[in-house]
Design an enzyme around this catalytic site. Structure first.
Site, PDB file in Angstrom:
ATOM      1  N   HIS A   1       0.851  -1.193   0.000  1.00  0.00           N
ATOM      2  CA  HIS A   1       0.000   0.000   0.000  1.00  0.00           C
ATOM      3  C   HIS A   1       0.884   1.240   0.000  1.00  0.00           C
ATOM      4  CE1 HIS A   1      -3.143   2.850   1.117  1.00  0.00           C
ATOM      5  NE2 HIS A   1      -3.975   1.938   0.665  1.00  0.00           N
TER       6      HIS A   1
ATOM      7  N   GLU B   1      -7.815  -5.228   0.000  1.00  0.00           N
ATOM      8  CA  GLU B   1      -8.397  -6.038  -1.068  1.00  0.00           C
ATOM      9  C   GLU B   1      -8.327  -7.534  -0.812  1.00  0.00           C
ATOM     10  OE1 GLU B   1     -10.135  -4.317  -2.634  1.00  0.00           O
ATOM     11  OE2 GLU B   1      -9.256  -2.909  -4.040  1.00  0.00           O
TER      12      GLU B   1
HETATM   13  N1  ACO Z   1       3.781  -7.813  -4.581  1.00  0.00           N
HETATM   14  C1  ACO Z   1       5.104  -7.814  -4.851  1.00  0.00           C
HETATM   15  N2  ACO Z   1       5.884  -6.706  -4.820  1.00  0.00           N
HETATM   16  C2  ACO Z   1       5.286  -5.554  -4.487  1.00  0.00           C
HETATM   17  C3  ACO Z   1       3.903  -5.472  -4.182  1.00  0.00           C
HETATM   18  C4  ACO Z   1       3.159  -6.665  -4.233  1.00  0.00           C
HETATM   19  N3  ACO Z   1       1.849  -6.670  -3.963  1.00  0.00           N
HETATM   20  N4  ACO Z   1       3.583  -4.187  -3.891  1.00  0.00           N
HETATM   21  C5  ACO Z   1       4.703  -3.471  -4.033  1.00  0.00           C
HETATM   22  N5  ACO Z   1       5.735  -4.301  -4.379  1.00  0.00           N
HETATM   23  C6  ACO Z   1       7.121  -3.919  -4.594  1.00  0.00           C
HETATM   24  C7  ACO Z   1       7.296  -3.339  -5.999  1.00  0.00           C
HETATM   25  O1  ACO Z   1       7.590  -4.309  -6.946  1.00  0.00           O
HETATM   26  C8  ACO Z   1       8.439  -2.385  -5.764  1.00  0.00           C
HETATM   27  O2  ACO Z   1       9.635  -3.145  -5.721  1.00  0.00           O
HETATM   28  P1  ACO Z   1      10.987  -2.608  -6.415  1.00  0.00           P
HETATM   29  O3  ACO Z   1      11.270  -1.284  -5.752  1.00  0.00           O
HETATM   30  O4  ACO Z   1      11.981  -3.681  -6.120  1.00  0.00           O
HETATM   31  O5  ACO Z   1      10.661  -2.445  -7.878  1.00  0.00           O
HETATM   32  C9  ACO Z   1       8.205  -1.865  -4.352  1.00  0.00           C
HETATM   33  O6  ACO Z   1       7.449  -2.869  -3.689  1.00  0.00           O
HETATM   34  C10 ACO Z   1       7.482  -0.540  -4.292  1.00  0.00           C
HETATM   35  O7  ACO Z   1       6.322  -0.623  -5.135  1.00  0.00           O
HETATM   36  P2  ACO Z   1       5.594   0.666  -5.697  1.00  0.00           P
HETATM   37  O8  ACO Z   1       4.786   0.255  -6.885  1.00  0.00           O
HETATM   38  O9  ACO Z   1       6.542   1.800  -5.849  1.00  0.00           O
HETATM   39  O10 ACO Z   1       4.633   1.008  -4.474  1.00  0.00           O
HETATM   40  P3  ACO Z   1       3.403   1.966  -4.551  1.00  0.00           P
HETATM   41  O11 ACO Z   1       3.284   2.619  -3.243  1.00  0.00           O
HETATM   42  O12 ACO Z   1       3.476   2.852  -5.742  1.00  0.00           O
HETATM   43  O13 ACO Z   1       2.212   0.932  -4.835  1.00  0.00           O
HETATM   44  C11 ACO Z   1       0.436  -0.550  -4.663  1.00  0.00           C
HETATM   45  C12 ACO Z   1       1.222   0.558  -3.965  1.00  0.00           C
HETATM   46  C13 ACO Z   1       0.041  -0.093  -6.058  1.00  0.00           C
HETATM   47  C14 ACO Z   1      -0.835  -0.855  -3.877  1.00  0.00           C
HETATM   48  C15 ACO Z   1       1.326  -1.821  -4.754  1.00  0.00           C
HETATM   49  O14 ACO Z   1       1.679  -2.259  -3.458  1.00  0.00           O
HETATM   50  C16 ACO Z   1       0.672  -2.944  -5.547  1.00  0.00           C
HETATM   51  O15 ACO Z   1       0.809  -2.978  -6.766  1.00  0.00           O
HETATM   52  N6  ACO Z   1      -0.024  -3.905  -4.855  1.00  0.00           N
HETATM   53  C17 ACO Z   1      -0.708  -4.981  -5.549  1.00  0.00           C
HETATM   54  C18 ACO Z   1      -2.053  -4.506  -6.107  1.00  0.00           C
HETATM   55  C19 ACO Z   1      -3.067  -4.253  -5.023  1.00  0.00           C
HETATM   56  O16 ACO Z   1      -3.160  -4.984  -4.025  1.00  0.00           O
HETATM   57  N7  ACO Z   1      -3.870  -3.184  -5.241  1.00  0.00           N
HETATM   58  C20 ACO Z   1      -4.885  -2.749  -4.273  1.00  0.00           C
HETATM   59  C21 ACO Z   1      -4.384  -1.626  -3.449  1.00  0.00           C
HETATM   60  S1  ACO Z   1      -5.463  -1.168  -2.138  1.00  0.00           S
HETATM   61  C22 ACO Z   1      -6.550  -0.077  -2.853  1.00  0.00           C
HETATM   62  O17 ACO Z   1      -6.240   0.708  -3.679  1.00  0.00           O
HETATM   63  C23 ACO Z   1      -7.949  -0.070  -2.385  1.00  0.00           C
END
Ligand code: ACO
Length: 373
Positions: free
Chosen positions: A255, A309
């Site tokens: 998140h 989620e």
């Molecule tokens: N699984 C694996 N790796 C992850 C995940 C995940 N669920 N979430 C983040 N990471 C990793 C990324 O790959 C990244 O790694 P890196 O720096 O080695 O490339 C690092 O963590 C940071 O990720 P960002 O995308 O910069 O984090 P951001 O804060 O922008 O994204 C988000 C948050 C979009 C929710 C992300 O955690 C994600 O994609 N989660 C999966 C999708 C999800 O569950 N969405 C629902 C969100 S809740 C809502 O909106 C109601």
């Protein structure tokens, strides 16, 4: 020129008295009330009142507010005709976006955004989603019932049967937990549109588009896909290892703001335990445990935890909603937050218009068409 803050992380762009997301301590507060407290002691209708009026309703206020919401459940026939005109293979979020736009075009609201206008949208969302679900199944949409709660009426509109108290309560709790969440992407989209002094319907249509993406509200059905693909607790370790080795993001984890467990996940996990089949819940908890261990081992600096989620998927599955209605059901809840934010934005509006950092070329000369390569 100051540097770009990618994804606007940590950039504060609005004051709000509606909700606060405390990402370090895993707290979510609506107008001063902890969401777990609201989930235990309030209904979705009460939470909507809270967002609009800044206090929980007394008995008289609640009865008037609930009656007003219930009385706006029946849609202008133009909206149902619009839904009927769409292919039955359409994605439900696309249908909701189109139907909300039709509702706006057919509506009589012309002046500044109002609670009445917001009420029409909140009341209309379940009717639109359920009407499409029935139409695509070859069934006729049914008339909303004013004597049922918001959650109960939605379940009734889908199946034509009065839902049990347990199913209604489970869905109502889900709706409470997802009603608002600070300046998440879809709420921000709604506030940007409202800030141009466009109308409330346009703000809400934009917000639906933003919610649809899998990095925001589009994740819960993908969580269910993942759990179905894993199939058994014994398969979880190999499946998750393979997914992470291939750079796959695990849906339902991570998140932007929470650097600990999402407080909504805590309440939803307990709810899922009561509403899901035992085998399904066991699978979900096993996948969660392993995913957390692996994410912490592989990306300790990112502090990735379970988000809303993951167990939303289990709860919505438990109340028998079709997978592709998970995100529209999220919208049925979040439209309350969106409309409250639109009203708040307009109380002290200034056009939201950030700057960009230009990275393209300068001083090119436009040649006549026939001299270009
Ligand atoms: N699984 C694996 N790796 C992850 C995940 C995940 N669920 N979430 C983040 N990471 C990793 C990324 O790959 C990244 O790694 P890196 O720096 O080695 O490339 C690092 O963590 C940071 O990720 P960002 O995308 O910069 O984090 P951001 O804060 O922008 O994204 C988000 C948050 C979009 C929710 C992300 O955690 C994600 O994609 N989660 C999966 C999708 C999800 O569950 N969405 C629902 C969100 S809740 C809502 O909106 C109601």
């Amino acid at each position: 020129m100051s540097s770009v803050v990618k994804g606007l992380e940590g950039v504060v762009v609005a004051d709000t008295a509606l909700s606060e997301v405390d990402g370090e301590n895993g707290r979510l507060v609506y107008v001063g009330y902890d969401i777990a407290d609201l989930a235990n002691h309030a209904t979705f209708e009460e939470v909507v009142f809270l967002l609009f009026h800044g206090h929980l309703p007394n008995r008289r206020e609640l009865s008037e507010h609930s009656a007003s919401l219930a009385s706006h459940r029946t849609l202008d026939p133009v909206v149902i005709d619009t839904i009927r005109a769409l292919p039955v293979t359409s994605e439900p979020m696309d249908v909701l976006r189109t139907a909300a736009s039709a509702l706006g075009a057919a509506s009589h609201f012309t002046g500044p955004a109002s609670i009445d206008h917001a009420t029409t949208l909140i009341a209309g969302f379940p009717t639109m989603v359920a009407a499409y679900d029935r139409i695509r199944r070859g069934l006729e949409p049914i008339e909303p019932r004013e004597d049922l709660s918001h959650a109960g009426n939605y379940l009734y509109l889908l199946s034509g049967e009065e839902p049990s108290e347990q199913r209604t309560k489970a869905l109502d709790t889900y709706l409470i937990l997802t009603a608002d969440h600070g300046l998440n992407a879809s709420t921000f989209a709604a506030r940007v549109i409202a800030s141009t002094l466009s109308d409330m319907d346009s703000a809400i249509v934009g917000a639906i588009g933003a919610l649809k993406g899998p990095l925001h509200g589009g994740a819960p059905a993908l969580v269910l896909d993942m759990l179905k693909e894993i199939g058994t607790p014994e398969n979880a370790e190999a499946w998750l290892t393979n997914a992470l080795d291939h750079g796959v993001r695990l849906m339902g984890f991570g998140h932007r703001v929470y650097k600990t467990e999402d407080p909504r996940a805590k309440v939803l996990r307990a709810l899922a335990e009561r509403t899901s089949e035992i085998g399904f819940f066991k699978l979900a908890t096993r996948v969660e445990d392993l995913a957390l261990q692996m994410l912490h081992a592989r990306k300790p600096q990112n502090r990735l935890y379970t988000n809303v989620e993951f167990y939303s998927a289990a709860v919505m599955h438990g109340v028998n909603l079709p997978d592709d209605l998970f995100t529209p059901t999220f919208a049925i809840s979040r439209v309350s937050g969106w409309t409250a934010h639109v009203l708040e934005q307009l109380k002290d509006n200034r056009l939201i218009r950030p700057a960009s950092h230009y990275t393209g070329p300068w001083d090119l000369k436009a040649l006549p068409l026939d001299q270009r390569q």
